[in-house]
Design an enzyme around this catalytic site. Structure first.
Site, PDB file in Angstrom:
ATOM      1  N   LYS A 212       1.100  -1.063   0.065  1.00 48.11           N
ATOM      2  CA  LYS A 212       0.066   0.004  -0.054  1.00 48.11           C
ATOM      3  C   LYS A 212       0.854   1.270  -0.076  1.00 48.11           C
ATOM      4  O   LYS A 212       1.546   1.512   1.102  1.00 48.11           O
ATOM      5  CB  LYS A 212      -0.845   0.113   1.380  1.00 48.11           C
ATOM      6  CG  LYS A 212      -1.906   1.095   1.072  1.00 48.11           C
ATOM      7  CD  LYS A 212      -2.895   1.306   2.357  1.00 48.11           C
ATOM      8  CE  LYS A 212      -3.977   2.226   1.952  1.00 48.11           C
ATOM      9  NZ  LYS A 212      -3.541   3.573   1.443  1.00 48.11           N
ATOM     10  N   ARG A 232      -7.961  11.078  -7.773  1.00 50.63           N
ATOM     11  CA  ARG A 232      -9.092  10.100  -7.142  1.00 50.63           C
ATOM     12  C   ARG A 232     -10.582  10.944  -7.327  1.00 50.63           C
ATOM     13  O   ARG A 232     -11.503  10.458  -7.386  1.00 50.63           O
ATOM     14  CB  ARG A 232      -8.698   9.830  -5.769  1.00 50.63           C
ATOM     15  CG  ARG A 232      -9.685   9.241  -4.966  1.00 50.63           C
ATOM     16  CD  ARG A 232      -9.188   8.867  -3.641  1.00 50.63           C
ATOM     17  NE  ARG A 232     -10.311   8.447  -2.635  1.00 50.63           N
ATOM     18  CZ  ARG A 232     -10.197   7.719  -1.457  1.00 50.63           C
ATOM     19  NH1 ARG A 232      -8.967   7.583  -1.009  1.00 50.63           N
ATOM     20  NH2 ARG A 232     -11.164   7.530  -0.620  1.00 50.63           N
ATOM     21  N   PHE A 301      -1.716  -0.888 -10.492  1.00 51.66           N
ATOM     22  CA  PHE A 301      -1.703  -2.142  -9.867  1.00 51.66           C
ATOM     23  C   PHE A 301      -3.472  -2.613 -10.648  1.00 51.66           C
ATOM     24  O   PHE A 301      -3.644  -3.523  -9.951  1.00 51.66           O
ATOM     25  CB  PHE A 301      -2.157  -1.955  -8.321  1.00 51.66           C
ATOM     26  CG  PHE A 301      -3.058  -0.665  -7.896  1.00 51.66           C
ATOM     27  CD1 PHE A 301      -4.447  -0.832  -8.115  1.00 51.66           C
ATOM     28  CD2 PHE A 301      -2.428   0.343  -7.529  1.00 51.66           C
ATOM     29  CE1 PHE A 301      -5.323   0.300  -7.889  1.00 51.66           C
ATOM     30  CE2 PHE A 301      -3.394   1.417  -7.312  1.00 51.66           C
ATOM     31  CZ  PHE A 301      -4.572   1.586  -7.332  1.00 51.66           C
TER      32      PHE A 301
END
Length: 517
Positions: A212, A232, A301
């Site tokens: 993370k 985001r 990812f």
């Protein structure tokens, strides 16, 4: 629909805590909207005007004082037309005055109940409790279309109004035709939180473990030579992250949408503090100069689309194969696949990423699709919680519902050599009303002096604080600051001499003190 009717719905939705009641109220309102009003009504129920920009700030909006109308006559279509005229005012000399005049004309037609609602709408500050998730459920109820289909279409289009229109006119079949559009950002998939390895793995089968990263989430869209990078919150920042653009150009693909993280590393390959990454990430200007001092790297990812094919509905297992095929290892987040029953391998991986300087690990169900905009149980972030026993050095008087209580605590660790205390930060989180009452009395008994709203006290009370970690800081003499600190409780069994030293905080920051049990 009369504006007054929608204002009444907005007030009722905002005043009830029942999610079921909110959905009922919104569903009735949606069913009442005429076809030509639906786009407007959904925007207003979501708390925003339909226009992207009105160029009217708080001073202008709140400064317009006109008498309200005696009777309600405005329709929501009237309001939208007035706001469109404001939006259409060309920039230039006198444009602000013209916009204010048009707003005044609109407010003169509004009743006393409608005026404050309109002001909040224009400023995008409506607080009515009709969040998008509740509106999705209301649209599903009104249209008879499954909620999952509405949510997925809204996620793909990024437009709840368009989604609602399709659901109410074409049903599930119309929504099924929606596809991911390269260049249109999606709400990212989010993770739930786990504080220990066992809860992170509970109920899962085979999982992927990933580092993370303590960076900034990005979503990359590439179509040919056109490259867009979004945050985001779906803000485009392509011009701020040339390193991500370079990475995108290096990929042997025609079209791709990737999910990843941008982060700054030091010369030894360890992640730099979060604020270093955000220094670059948040800068609009001087990109070349800052890039030289704080170069960013991207690690991907997940993949959501590749060469005209959506893959976000495929299981993560397949998406990872696609990712490995198109993204080189040096641009991927470090990870490994394990059985959820393998506690030892998971614990070892978490310890490894923590020692590497990362803030924790991600645990992801290999059989789960990409659920954009959802915080589900198939992704779990494992951020082991550190604790420190610190001494209260001062406290600030609270505001709002905490007025009259000493709330925000100034916390310190024992200084090197044991003489005095070094402040590491502040927190007001984790304090119940009962603790606030006791704390205020206890601190006032130990007061030494005041500095404005800050009450300084004798360093006699020890408090246990949970935290996600520490970051470098020039604000405090110890060079570190607490990150996401919250109070667990006062330690009446400990004296200040038994509080944690600065060295303990430094060890957490270096990744040498791992809370894995």
């Amino acid at each position: 629909m009369l504006l007054g009717s929608l204002v009444e719905v907005s007030r009722d939705v905002g005043s009830t805590r029942s999610r079921t009641r909110k959905i009922e109220l919104l569903a009735v309102a949606l069913a009442t909207l005429a076809d030509h009003e639906r786009d407007i009504g959904i925007a207003y129920l979501a708390g925003e005007p339909r226009q992207d920009r009105l160029d009217l700030g708080p001073a202008a909006v709140m400064g317009v004082e006109v008498p309200p109308a005696e009777t309600a006559s405005l329709t929501i279509a009237d309001v939208d037309a007035s706001l469109q005229r404001i939006a259409d005012v060309a920039a230039g000399t006198g444009s602000r005055t013209r916009r204010i005049d048009l707003l005044a004309q609109l407010l003169r037609r509004a009743t006393a109940d409608e005026q404050p609602w309109l002001r909040a709408l224009v400023l995008r500050e409506l607080r009515q409790g009709s969040l998008e998730g509740i509106l999705v459920q209301a649209i599903a109820r009104t249209s008879g279309v499954p909620e999952a289909a509405i949510r997925r279409a809204a996620m793909l289009t990024g437009d709840l109004r368009r989604t609602a229109e399709a659901a109410m006119t074409g049903g599930a079949q119309a929504l099924a035709a929606f596809r991911l559009q390269v260049g249109v950002p999606l709400q990212p998939m989010l993770a739930s939180t786990a504080t220990d390895v066992g809860s992170a793995l509970d109920g899962l089968g085979e999982v992927v473990l990933e580092a993370k990263l303590d960076g900034a989430r990005v979503q990359l869209h590439r179509s040919g030579d056109a490259i867009h990078v979004y945050t985001r919150s779906l803000q485009e920042i392509t011009h701020r992250v040339p390193e991500v653009v370079d990475a995108a150009r290096s990929l042997a693909v025609s079209q791709v949408v990737l999910d990843g993280e941008v982060i700054a590393f030091d010369a030894d390959g360890r992640p730099r503090p979060f604020q270093d990454t955000m220094q670059r990430f948040g800068r609009e200007n001087d990109a070349d100069d800052v890039r030289a001092r704080v170069p960013l790297e991207v690690r991907f990812f997940d993949v959501l689309h590749l060469d005209d094919r959506d893959v976000l509905d495929e299981p993560l297992r397949m998406r990872r194969e696609v990712l490995r095929r198109v993204v080189p290892e040096e641009l991927r987040v470090e990870g490994m696949t394990v059985a959820a029953s393998d506690l030892d391998a998971t614990t070892a991986f978490v310890a490894h990423v923590l020692r590497s300087g990362h803030e924790g690990a991600m645990v992801k169900d290999l059989d789960a699709p990409y659920e954009a905009g959802r915080r589900g149980s198939s992704w779990r972030k494992l951020k082991p919680v550190h604790t420190l026993d610190l001494v209260v050095l001062a406290a600030e008087w609270g505001s709002g519902r905490r007025r009259g209580w000493l709330s925000n605590l100034h916390l310190g660790a024992r200084a090197d050599g044991g003489e005095g205390f070094v402040m590491l930060g502040k927190t007001f989180k984790g304090l119940t009303d009962a603790v606030l009452t006791w704390q205020t009395e206890a601190l006032l008994e130990r007061e030494t002096h005041r500095d404005g709203h800050v009450v300084h006290v004798r360093p006699e009370l020890v408090v246990e604080v949970a935290l996600d970690g520490l970051v470098r800081s020039t604000r405090y003499p110890g060079g570190l600051a607490l990150r996401f600190a919250r109070v667990r409780g006062y330690r009446s069994d400990k004296t200040p001499d038994e509080a944690d030293p600065l060295a303990a905080a430094q060890a957490i920051h270096r990744g040498e003190r791992l809370p894995l049990g």
